[in-house]
Scaffold this active site. Sequence first.
Site, PDB file in Angstrom:
ATOM      1  N   TYR A  93       0.665  -1.184   0.025  1.00 45.16           N
ATOM      2  CA  TYR A  93       0.128   0.002   0.092  1.00 45.16           C
ATOM      3  C   TYR A  93       0.889   1.291  -0.084  1.00 45.16           C
ATOM      4  CZ  TYR A  93      -3.988  -3.210   0.601  1.00 45.16           C
ATOM      5  OH  TYR A  93      -4.903  -3.958   0.704  1.00 45.16           O
ATOM      6  N   TYR A 123     -11.781  -7.659   7.004  1.00 40.74           N
ATOM      7  CA  TYR A 123     -10.797  -7.651   5.854  1.00 40.74           C
ATOM      8  C   TYR A 123     -10.751  -9.143   5.752  1.00 40.74           C
ATOM      9  CZ  TYR A 123      -6.083  -7.620   3.863  1.00 40.74           C
ATOM     10  OH  TYR A 123      -5.175  -7.941   3.034  1.00 40.74           O
ATOM     11  N   ASP A 180     -12.948 -16.670   9.020  1.00 40.46           N
ATOM     12  CA  ASP A 180     -11.673 -16.525   8.684  1.00 40.46           C
ATOM     13  C   ASP A 180     -10.707 -16.124   9.916  1.00 40.46           C
ATOM     14  OD1 ASP A 180      -9.453 -15.160   8.049  1.00 40.46           O
ATOM     15  OD2 ASP A 180     -10.343 -13.980   6.447  1.00 40.46           O
ATOM     16  N   LYS A 210      -1.313 -16.989   8.305  1.00 43.06           N
ATOM     17  CA  LYS A 210      -0.603 -16.046   9.316  1.00 43.06           C
ATOM     18  C   LYS A 210       0.357 -16.874  10.303  1.00 43.06           C
ATOM     19  CE  LYS A 210      -1.983 -11.616   8.426  1.00 43.06           C
ATOM     20  NZ  LYS A 210      -3.578 -11.232   8.052  1.00 43.06           N
TER      21      LYS A 210
HETATM   22  C1  LIG Z   1      -4.030 -11.087   6.330  1.00 45.14           C
HETATM   23  C2  LIG Z   1      -5.332 -11.733   6.483  1.00 45.14           C
HETATM   24  C3  LIG Z   1      -5.869 -12.139   5.219  1.00 45.14           C
HETATM   25  C4  LIG Z   1      -5.053 -12.432   3.987  1.00 45.14           C
HETATM   26  O1  LIG Z   1      -3.778 -12.933   4.233  1.00 45.14           O
HETATM   27  P1  LIG Z   1      -2.562 -13.175   3.245  1.00 45.14           P
HETATM   28  O2  LIG Z   1      -1.722 -13.974   3.743  1.00 45.14           O
HETATM   29  O3  LIG Z   1      -2.086 -11.594   3.357  1.00 45.14           O
HETATM   30  O4  LIG Z   1      -3.213 -13.200   1.827  1.00 45.14           O
HETATM   31  C5  LIG Z   1      -7.108 -12.736   5.046  1.00 45.14           C
HETATM   32  N1  LIG Z   1      -8.010 -12.629   6.119  1.00 45.14           N
HETATM   33  C6  LIG Z   1      -7.580 -12.039   7.483  1.00 45.14           C
HETATM   34  C7  LIG Z   1      -8.673 -12.101   8.584  1.00 45.14           C
HETATM   35  C8  LIG Z   1      -6.407 -11.710   7.528  1.00 45.14           C
HETATM   36  O5  LIG Z   1      -6.184 -10.897   8.663  1.00 45.14           O
END
Ligand SMILES: *Cc1c(COP(=O)(O)O)cnc(C)c1O
Length: 429
Positions: A18, A146, A247, A276
């Site tokens: 970004y 997100y 997620d 992550k």
């Molecule tokens: C970071 C994140 C993503 C995307 O993961 P990347 O490895 O950056 O593609 C998706 N969902 C959540 C909740 C995240 O924190």
Amino acid sequence: MDYETLIQADRSIIWHPYASMVEPPPVFAVASARGVRIKLADGRELIDGMASWWCAIHGYNHPVLNSAISAQLDAMAHVMFGGLTHEPAVRLAEKLVEITPGGLQSVFFADSGSVAVEVAIKMAIQYWAARARPNKQKLLTIKQGYHGDTFGAMAVCDPVTGMHSLFNAVLPGHFFAESPRTRFDGEWHDDDIESLKNLAEKHHDEIAAVILEPVVQGAGGMWFYSPLYINKVREICDQFNLLLIFDEIATGFGRTGKLFACEHGEVSPDIMCLGKALTGGYMTMAATLASAKVADVISAGGKGVFMHGPTFMANPLACSVALASIDLLEQSGWQTRVNGIQTQLQAELASCRELANVVDVRALGAIGVVEVDRPVDMHVVPRWFVEQGVWVRPFGRLIYIMPPYVINAAELSQLTGAIYKVTGRLLRG
Ligand SMILES: *Cc1c(COP(=O)(O)O)cnc(C)c1O
């Protein structure tokens, strides 16, 4: 390369996340990192408040994780996963099924969080296609979410703060409910679920799944909401025939005080995304887990195939370090550590409330947030933190930390002290 040469070369040819290439924001060059300390190439040392975006839960350069990678490297760095398999993948998949909420039984390995979200969305759509409901292709989510930067994931990010207006012609239109307002430990009011319920009621014939970040909304607002909300969402999904996707890419592996955030509400999803912290911050890897129901329907009669297959799927180095990271987590007494971090964050960040520019202060698990009344200037504020000897990277109106779990009390105090000082300095301008 000396420090300035390196920084200047970086600024002239590398795009950071970004960022503008013409007016690049400041960057700091790292020489090494160990434990909770990041060592800059000019010799300065920073206490890490970010865990490299939720990932480095055990700190950097951990001997156990290092040796897991080295040992795997001696066997093989990578083999394709089409038609081949290996023990690290099988053992990791078994482990993930064992530790995740009940019902999740099939594991799809992806290469990043965004891809894991794409995979989850495709699973939901293929599920309904296999059940002869091809019109169910939309998603229902909540604002301030997100889910990643690729197109499918981007389409379920917050429509205002996300990238919707820029890419609107190529983004599918999904349904956005109001984000829950009941705080994590706040008193529940049923009207908090009305928005999502109304959309489900009205559009369930077109909706394949609800997707959301359970309990903690990360990059979309660092907001902690009532676990009762996800209980209600589960009921609505069952009532209106919607799959439920959690997620847990940011929240997984203990960050919120439970191994997975959905355990705060004792809710199991049909599909779950992990990423992550999965590899302890060593390699890029993610996973999408599905229930037996989802996997069986997609594979109906053994003929249906799931339409995805990344080149670096189930990379053996990543699988090995992920296994070692989960083992380490289980042996680390993480719950005591994370609870201790929460208690200390709550106590020490509370002093920020007295600053006139602070709108809210909140902490859950190993996440601490100070919300200020206007966006912080990213061309100056990271430098102020570096001057304090810490690594904290705010975004928008949010100054927040999610340190490695191995941080000690004195190091954490240095982080919270720096947040207080920098927030005060913002006030003075
Ligand atoms: C970071 C994140 C993503 C995307 O993961 P990347 O490895 O950056 O593609 C998706 N969902 C959540 C909740 C995240 O924190």
